[in-house]
Design an enzyme around this catalytic site. Sequence first.
Site, PDB file in Angstrom:
ATOM      1  N   ARG A   1      44.229  36.703  27.883  1.00  0.00           N
ATOM      2  CA  ARG A   1      44.616  37.119  29.236  1.00  0.00           C
ATOM      3  C   ARG A   1      46.007  36.585  29.604  1.00  0.00           C
ATOM      4  NH1 ARG A   1      39.544  35.856  33.084  1.00  0.00           N
ATOM      5  NH2 ARG A   1      41.235  35.158  34.419  1.00  0.00           N
TER       6      ARG A   1
ATOM      7  N   ARG B   1      40.677  30.674  25.587  1.00  0.00           N
ATOM      8  CA  ARG B   1      39.749  31.805  25.755  1.00  0.00           C
ATOM      9  C   ARG B   1      40.347  33.079  25.144  1.00  0.00           C
ATOM     10  NH1 ARG B   1      37.926  33.089  31.582  1.00  0.00           N
ATOM     11  NH2 ARG B   1      40.118  32.620  31.924  1.00  0.00           N
TER      12      ARG B   1
ATOM     13  N   ARG C   1      36.176  34.384  47.584  1.00  0.00           N
ATOM     14  CA  ARG C   1      37.078  33.315  47.164  1.00  0.00           C
ATOM     15  C   ARG C   1      37.817  32.687  48.333  1.00  0.00           C
ATOM     16  NH1 ARG C   1      38.008  35.120  41.614  1.00  0.00           N
ATOM     17  NH2 ARG C   1      39.234  33.565  40.546  1.00  0.00           N
TER      18      ARG C   1
ATOM     19  N   ARG D   1      45.990  28.537  39.519  1.00  0.00           N
ATOM     20  CA  ARG D   1      44.658  29.043  39.898  1.00  0.00           C
ATOM     21  C   ARG D   1      43.761  27.894  40.358  1.00  0.00           C
ATOM     22  NH1 ARG D   1      44.007  31.855  34.457  1.00  0.00           N
ATOM     23  NH2 ARG D   1      41.781  31.993  34.846  1.00  0.00           N
TER      24      ARG D   1
ATOM     25  N   LYS E   1      31.808  30.928  34.841  1.00  0.00           N
ATOM     26  CA  LYS E   1      31.164  31.900  35.731  1.00  0.00           C
ATOM     27  C   LYS E   1      30.862  33.203  34.984  1.00  0.00           C
ATOM     28  CE  LYS E   1      34.660  32.109  38.611  1.00  0.00           C
ATOM     29  NZ  LYS E   1      35.621  31.210  37.955  1.00  0.00           N
TER      30      LYS E   1
HETATM   31  P1  AP5 Z   1      34.565  31.945  31.439  1.00  0.00           P
HETATM   32  O1  AP5 Z   1      33.100  32.197  31.477  1.00  0.00           O
HETATM   33  O2  AP5 Z   1      35.452  33.088  31.069  1.00  0.00           O
HETATM   34  O3  AP5 Z   1      35.046  31.249  32.806  1.00  0.00           O
HETATM   35  P2  AP5 Z   1      35.245  31.826  34.270  1.00  0.00           P
HETATM   36  O4  AP5 Z   1      34.714  30.800  35.209  1.00  0.00           O
HETATM   37  O5  AP5 Z   1      34.685  33.213  34.365  1.00  0.00           O
HETATM   38  O6  AP5 Z   1      36.825  31.775  34.315  1.00  0.00           O
HETATM   39  P3  AP5 Z   1      37.929  32.784  34.834  1.00  0.00           P
HETATM   40  O7  AP5 Z   1      39.235  32.229  34.331  1.00  0.00           O
HETATM   41  O8  AP5 Z   1      37.607  34.210  34.444  1.00  0.00           O
HETATM   42  O9  AP5 Z   1      37.828  32.593  36.350  1.00  0.00           O
HETATM   43  P4  AP5 Z   1      38.898  32.897  37.351  1.00  0.00           P
HETATM   44  O10 AP5 Z   1      38.097  32.667  38.582  1.00  0.00           O
HETATM   45  O11 AP5 Z   1      40.164  32.137  37.254  1.00  0.00           O
HETATM   46  O12 AP5 Z   1      39.338  34.393  37.005  1.00  0.00           O
HETATM   47  P5  AP5 Z   1      38.920  35.835  37.563  1.00  0.00           P
HETATM   48  O13 AP5 Z   1      38.877  36.752  36.437  1.00  0.00           O
HETATM   49  O14 AP5 Z   1      37.752  35.732  38.481  1.00  0.00           O
HETATM   50  O15 AP5 Z   1      34.826  30.716  30.453  1.00  0.00           O
HETATM   51  C1  AP5 Z   1      36.151  30.264  30.183  1.00  0.00           C
HETATM   52  C2  AP5 Z   1      36.272  29.837  28.711  1.00  0.00           C
HETATM   53  O16 AP5 Z   1      35.475  28.667  28.517  1.00  0.00           O
HETATM   54  C3  AP5 Z   1      35.755  30.876  27.705  1.00  0.00           C
HETATM   55  O17 AP5 Z   1      36.561  30.842  26.576  1.00  0.00           O
HETATM   56  C4  AP5 Z   1      34.323  30.413  27.380  1.00  0.00           C
HETATM   57  O18 AP5 Z   1      33.932  30.795  26.068  1.00  0.00           O
HETATM   58  C5  AP5 Z   1      34.475  28.891  27.515  1.00  0.00           C
HETATM   59  N1  AP5 Z   1      33.255  28.252  28.000  1.00  0.00           N
HETATM   60  C6  AP5 Z   1      32.434  28.682  28.994  1.00  0.00           C
HETATM   61  N2  AP5 Z   1      31.424  27.806  29.174  1.00  0.00           N
HETATM   62  C7  AP5 Z   1      31.640  26.792  28.292  1.00  0.00           C
HETATM   63  C8  AP5 Z   1      30.943  25.584  27.995  1.00  0.00           C
HETATM   64  N3  AP5 Z   1      29.816  25.228  28.632  1.00  0.00           N
HETATM   65  N4  AP5 Z   1      31.457  24.767  27.020  1.00  0.00           N
HETATM   66  C9  AP5 Z   1      32.595  25.111  26.347  1.00  0.00           C
HETATM   67  N5  AP5 Z   1      33.281  26.251  26.578  1.00  0.00           N
HETATM   68  C10 AP5 Z   1      32.818  27.075  27.540  1.00  0.00           C
HETATM   69  O19 AP5 Z   1      40.175  36.150  38.504  1.00  0.00           O
HETATM   70  C11 AP5 Z   1      41.459  36.361  37.950  1.00  0.00           C
HETATM   71  C12 AP5 Z   1      42.462  36.632  39.073  1.00  0.00           C
HETATM   72  O20 AP5 Z   1      42.065  37.809  39.807  1.00  0.00           O
HETATM   73  C13 AP5 Z   1      42.553  35.529  40.161  1.00  0.00           C
HETATM   74  O21 AP5 Z   1      43.417  34.479  39.775  1.00  0.00           O
HETATM   75  C14 AP5 Z   1      43.086  36.343  41.354  1.00  0.00           C
HETATM   76  O22 AP5 Z   1      44.453  36.589  41.240  1.00  0.00           O
HETATM   77  C15 AP5 Z   1      42.359  37.680  41.213  1.00  0.00           C
HETATM   78  N6  AP5 Z   1      41.086  37.724  41.956  1.00  0.00           N
HETATM   79  C16 AP5 Z   1      39.825  37.908  41.441  1.00  0.00           C
HETATM   80  N7  AP5 Z   1      38.904  37.896  42.407  1.00  0.00           N
HETATM   81  C17 AP5 Z   1      39.586  37.702  43.583  1.00  0.00           C
HETATM   82  C18 AP5 Z   1      39.183  37.575  44.946  1.00  0.00           C
HETATM   83  N8  AP5 Z   1      37.884  37.647  45.307  1.00  0.00           N
HETATM   84  N9  AP5 Z   1      40.148  37.357  45.879  1.00  0.00           N
HETATM   85  C19 AP5 Z   1      41.450  37.293  45.542  1.00  0.00           C
HETATM   86  N10 AP5 Z   1      41.909  37.396  44.271  1.00  0.00           N
HETATM   87  C20 AP5 Z   1      40.981  37.595  43.303  1.00  0.00           C
END
Ligand code: AP5
Length: 219
Positions: free
Chosen positions: A166, A133, A88, A177, A13
Amino acid sequence: MRLIFIGPPGSGKGTQAKRLAARYGDPHIATGDMLREAVADDTALGREAAPIMASGALVPDDLMIGIIKDRLAKPDAQRGFILDGFPRTVVQAEKLDTIVDSGPHGPGNGSDPLRVLQLLVPDDVLVKRTVLRRSCPECGAIYHLESAPPQKDMVCDRDGAALIHRPDDNEESVRKRLEAFHRQTLPVATYYKAKGIVREVDGVGPLDEVFERIEKSLA
Ligand code: AP5
């Protein structure tokens, strides 16, 4: 554009939302990044969110809704936005509808229709992606030690900052997660599917290919 990314942790994402934002000029609004900034700044929100995030659970809806309401009211989000990580839960999605319908983004003001892009990636691929990552604490650039490594070990290609791992990118937290995604966030995709605004995109494959698929699905 007014776009919502839905996908499990590690589905790409953040990576793909940044590319879309760079191509189309709409702000990339990532609630995970906003929370990590609050943690780094040691704000009250950051102190409340840090242990929840580290465990892999979701931060309470009322906190998240307040954050997103304030962010969408800022001038740069008036013409469009790319949401990454919000909504979410179904409660967040319902509240977002109210914010979007009642604000300057509402119908009749010439904004693009709200669209949802769901990235599909199998669970077994996700654990490897997240554990390997690394990200830049300064500019937010995202790397992967195998598929998208920095040119110099643990140094950001763009600004030379030391990359970080992270605290929630360990296997135990990623599995939690994923469980939260299946239980609380997949119903959000169902909620939007009932409105007929979801495009599903295969998120497996080289980054450029996934980006091409996304662009095609939005055309
Ligand atoms: P990346 O692009 O970083 O993936 P992502 O989908 O953004 O993953 P996240 O782990 O950031 O999502 P998340 O939803 O768990 O975390 P968030 O920060 O939103 O890619 C991942 C890796 O794969 C990278 O190394 C990249 O290079 C690689 N990659 C990407 N595409 C690839 C491909 N095609 N092929 C190979 N490799 C690839 O949330 C974190 C925490 O915040 C949550 O757990 C929660 O506690 C809190 N939070 C955030 N938003 C909310 C909300 N709305 N409500 C409640 N809690 C929330």
